[in-house]
Design an enzyme around this catalytic site. Structure first.
Site, PDB file in Angstrom:
ATOM      1  N   CYS A 165       0.851  -1.191   0.000  1.00  0.00           N
ATOM      2  CA  CYS A 165       0.000   0.000   0.000  1.00  0.00           C
ATOM      3  C   CYS A 165       0.884   1.238   0.000  1.00  0.00           C
ATOM      4  O   CYS A 165       2.093   1.146   0.178  1.00  0.00           O
ATOM      5  CB  CYS A 165      -0.869   0.041   1.260  1.00  0.00           C
ATOM      6  SG  CYS A 165      -1.916  -1.413   1.449  1.00  0.00           S
TER       7      CYS A 165
ATOM      8  N   CYS B 222      13.253  -3.860   1.831  1.00  0.00           N
ATOM      9  CA  CYS B 222      12.790  -4.738   0.744  1.00  0.00           C
ATOM     10  C   CYS B 222      13.478  -4.404  -0.583  1.00  0.00           C
ATOM     11  O   CYS B 222      13.254  -3.335  -1.150  1.00  0.00           O
ATOM     12  CB  CYS B 222      11.279  -4.579   0.595  1.00  0.00           C
ATOM     13  SG  CYS B 222      10.605  -5.375  -0.866  1.00  0.00           S
TER      14      CYS B 222
ATOM     15  N   ASP C   8      11.688  -7.282 -15.213  1.00  0.00           N
ATOM     16  CA  ASP C   8      12.171  -7.125 -13.839  1.00  0.00           C
ATOM     17  C   ASP C   8      12.281  -8.457 -13.112  1.00  0.00           C
ATOM     18  O   ASP C   8      13.291  -8.745 -12.480  1.00  0.00           O
ATOM     19  CB  ASP C   8      11.286  -6.137 -13.053  1.00  0.00           C
ATOM     20  CG  ASP C   8       9.822  -6.465 -13.139  1.00  0.00           C
ATOM     21  OD1 ASP C   8       9.400  -7.466 -12.548  1.00  0.00           O
ATOM     22  OD2 ASP C   8       9.085  -5.719 -13.807  1.00  0.00           O
TER      23      ASP C   8
ATOM     24  N   CYS D 229       6.520 -13.810  -0.154  1.00  0.00           N
ATOM     25  CA  CYS D 229       6.725 -12.636   0.695  1.00  0.00           C
ATOM     26  C   CYS D 229       5.631 -12.622   1.756  1.00  0.00           C
ATOM     27  O   CYS D 229       4.453 -12.747   1.438  1.00  0.00           O
ATOM     28  CB  CYS D 229       6.641 -11.354  -0.125  1.00  0.00           C
ATOM     29  SG  CYS D 229       6.757  -9.893   0.938  1.00  0.00           S
TER      30      CYS D 229
ATOM     31  N   CYS E 235      16.236  -6.839   2.810  1.00  0.00           N
ATOM     32  CA  CYS E 235      15.470  -8.083   2.888  1.00  0.00           C
ATOM     33  C   CYS E 235      15.600  -8.729   1.516  1.00  0.00           C
ATOM     34  O   CYS E 235      15.272  -8.116   0.493  1.00  0.00           O
ATOM     35  CB  CYS E 235      13.998  -7.826   3.202  1.00  0.00           C
ATOM     36  SG  CYS E 235      13.035  -9.357   3.170  1.00  0.00           S
TER      37      CYS E 235
HETATM   38 FE1  SF4 Z   1      10.565  -7.615  -0.294  1.00  0.00          FE
HETATM   39 FE2  SF4 Z   1      10.940 -10.177  -0.928  1.00  0.00          FE
HETATM   40 FE3  SF4 Z   1      11.444  -9.307   1.569  1.00  0.00          FE
HETATM   41 FE4  SF4 Z   1       8.949  -9.431   0.646  1.00  0.00          FE
HETATM   42  S1  SF4 Z   1      10.328 -11.167   1.015  1.00  0.00           S
HETATM   43  S2  SF4 Z   1       9.855  -7.763   1.809  1.00  0.00           S
HETATM   44  S3  SF4 Z   1       9.217  -8.874  -1.530  1.00  0.00           S
HETATM   45  S4  SF4 Z   1      12.498  -8.722  -0.334  1.00  0.00           S
END
Ligand code: SF4
Length: 489
Positions: free
Chosen positions: A2, A259, A371, A407, A458
């Site tokens: 969001c 992320c 991507d 995710c 992440c």
């Molecule tokens: Fe981002 Fe992948 Fe981590 Fe989810 S799991 S927050 S999409 S890096």
């Protein structure tokens, strides 16, 4: 996923809230909502659909006040029927103390926290993580006797203590803006998984407004903001109405896990995270792909980018390998196929989304730069169209490594069983997609292209190393299955 916004200043904020929501539509358009406060009352306007629809002909003046928050929603929870979307519009309201809250991100232990809060007497008329966050905040604000605070400093210390308590209870990703009768409260989870940046608007050396946004592109749009910065992991800010006095603390700092997928796919190209413009990161990734697959040079006649995220990567790929680039695939409209919640809707969205230029495709050996490859649905469909239009060969290049984990932090990637890279080698993926070759950027290449230490990111969906405990996630996955009335998707 969001988009969230918050403004607090010395002039009415309605116009900026509404225009800002429009700029964050890339992060979700199932619903849009905004709330303001004028020193006496809260005002709100919420509806289904994107900001352009919800605020079409809406008189800005109805959202009174110099402080406000807004939300653009992509539904990862609660289902996507009109009735369910309607009851899950944000921001959400509560009293004692009066507040509107909206958030970006998902809580892994949302269900156990909901049960716990229900036992304490809290009501849940929504299925939102934001409501859990808000009720938990209220619970700890009562426990820390916020209402007994005598001085502003004492008041803010009690709020920050409440957030410290909340951090201990929650697992997951959350960036939050809360509009209170006393000020604007903004905070991030201890790993800072989801983005949230801050900017200032100054006039004659005096602070006129603080602004918060999931993406800095909103600040660029208004062009009168300065000192743009990303909030730190576990950081909280409270800004008082009228005086605009800011209180700031990194409450529960842990190793950052920002992320990486925000750079790859989700964010607007003109947004900047960690001092890197998203579009530039994508361009770099195209360069890394070219280096990693230079040996493919003689198998390609033309480079094609998948709009919009793959374009600058494709340009750079072509430039470095000295292969002509063609605008063979053109996007129509703004719909993003991930925002559809079933495979069937996703397929239709792809058909309605692109124009293919046959003259650039026919008889050519194509390098298609995209991507990422999540389910394989989009890429396979596009490849089919390219072959139908006479492409001699189609070689797919992705600037995200294979997605092998779901995710759990607010990005709606499917259950692992639906991820094309799970259990399939490159050669098997190539066969499923029915293309001539499939090529992924390496993990090291990704990090080099982003220019960010891997420790700060992440990367769970490409490594399966989640930055938070995920032991309760099965409950959420079961819930999602029920909400969508399908296999976990
Ligand atoms: Fe981002 Fe992948 Fe981590 Fe989810 S799991 S927050 S999409 S890096």
């Amino acid at each position: 996923m969001c988009g969230i916004l918050g403004f607090i200043g010395k002039k009415p904020v309605a116009e900026r809230l509404i225009s800002g929501s429009d700029r964050l539509q890339n992060r979700g358009e199932h619903s849009t909502g905004a709330a303001t406060y004028d020193g006496n009352f809260f005002y709100s306007h919420l509806g289904l659909g994107p900001a352009a629809l919800v605020f079409n002909d809406y008189p800005y003046g109805n959202l009174k006040g110099n402080a406000g928050i807004a939300h653009t929603r992509y539904a990862t929870t609660g289902g996507d029927s009109p009735e369910k979307l309607q009851r899950n519009i944000q921001p959400v309201y509560a009293d004692r103390p009066g507040m509107f809250t909206c958030a970006n991100g998902d809580l892994i232990n949302m269900l156990s926290q909901t049960e716990r809060l229900k036992e304490m007497g809290f009501s849940f008329q929504t299925e939102l993580d934001s409501k859990v966050l808000q009720n938990l905040m209220i619970h700890y604000m009562h426990e820390n006797k916020l209402h007994c605070a005598k001085e502003p400093e004492d008041y803010v210390n009690r709020i920050f203590k409440s957030l410290e308590d909340l951090h201990k209870d929650l697992q997951g990703a959350y960036s939050v803006v809360t509009l209170m009768e006393t000020g604007l409260l903004v905070f991030k989870d201890p790993h800072g998984i989801r983005p949230l940046s801050m900017a200032k608007r100054m006039e004659n050396g005096e602070i006129m407004e603080y602004a918060f946004s999931s993406e800095s592109a909103v600040f660029n749009y208004f062009s009168d903001y300065s000192e743009i910065e990303e909030l730190k992991p576990g950081e909280a800010l409270f800004i008082e109405h009228n005086t605009l006095k800011m209180h700031r603390r990194q409450i529960t700092p842990m190793q950052e896990a920002f992320c990486f997928f925000e750079f790859i796919y989700f964010s607007r190209p003109d947004t900047k995270f960690k001092d890197r413009v998203v579009e530039n990161a994508r361009k770099n990734m195209g360069g890394v792909l070219a280096e990693e697959f230079a040996s493919m040079r003689n198998r390609i006649d033309v480079v094609v980018g998948i709009p919009a995220t793959g374009l600058s990567a494709a340009h750079n790929f072509g430039q470095i390998l000295n292969i002509p680039y063609e605008n063979a695939i053109i996007k129509v409209g703004n719909k993003r196929s991930f925002q559809e919640t079933s495979d069937e809707k996703r397929r239709k969205a792809i058909d309605n989304k692109f124009i293919f230029i046959k003259d650039f495709i026919e008889g050519k050996r194509l390098a298609v730069i995209d991507d990422s490859n999540v389910r394989g649905t989009t890429a396979k469909k596009i490849a089919r169209r390219l072959y139908d239009l006479g492409a001699k060969e189609v070689h797919y290049f992705f600037f995200s490594p294979p997605i092998i984990g779901s995710c759990y932090y607010g990005i709606d990637t499917p259950d692992e069983s639906k991820l094309i890279a799970v259990g399939n080698s490159n050669e098997e993926i190539r066969r499923i997609m029915q293309v001539d070759s499939v090529n992924y950027i390496s993990h090291q290449g990704l990090i080099r292209g982003l220019g960010i230490p891997k420790e700060e990111l992440c990367l769970a969906c490409i490594t399966k190393k989640y930055p938070t405990p995920v032991d309760e996630i099965y409950k959420r996955l079961e819930l999602r299955k029920k909400e969508r009335g399908c296999g976990i998707c």
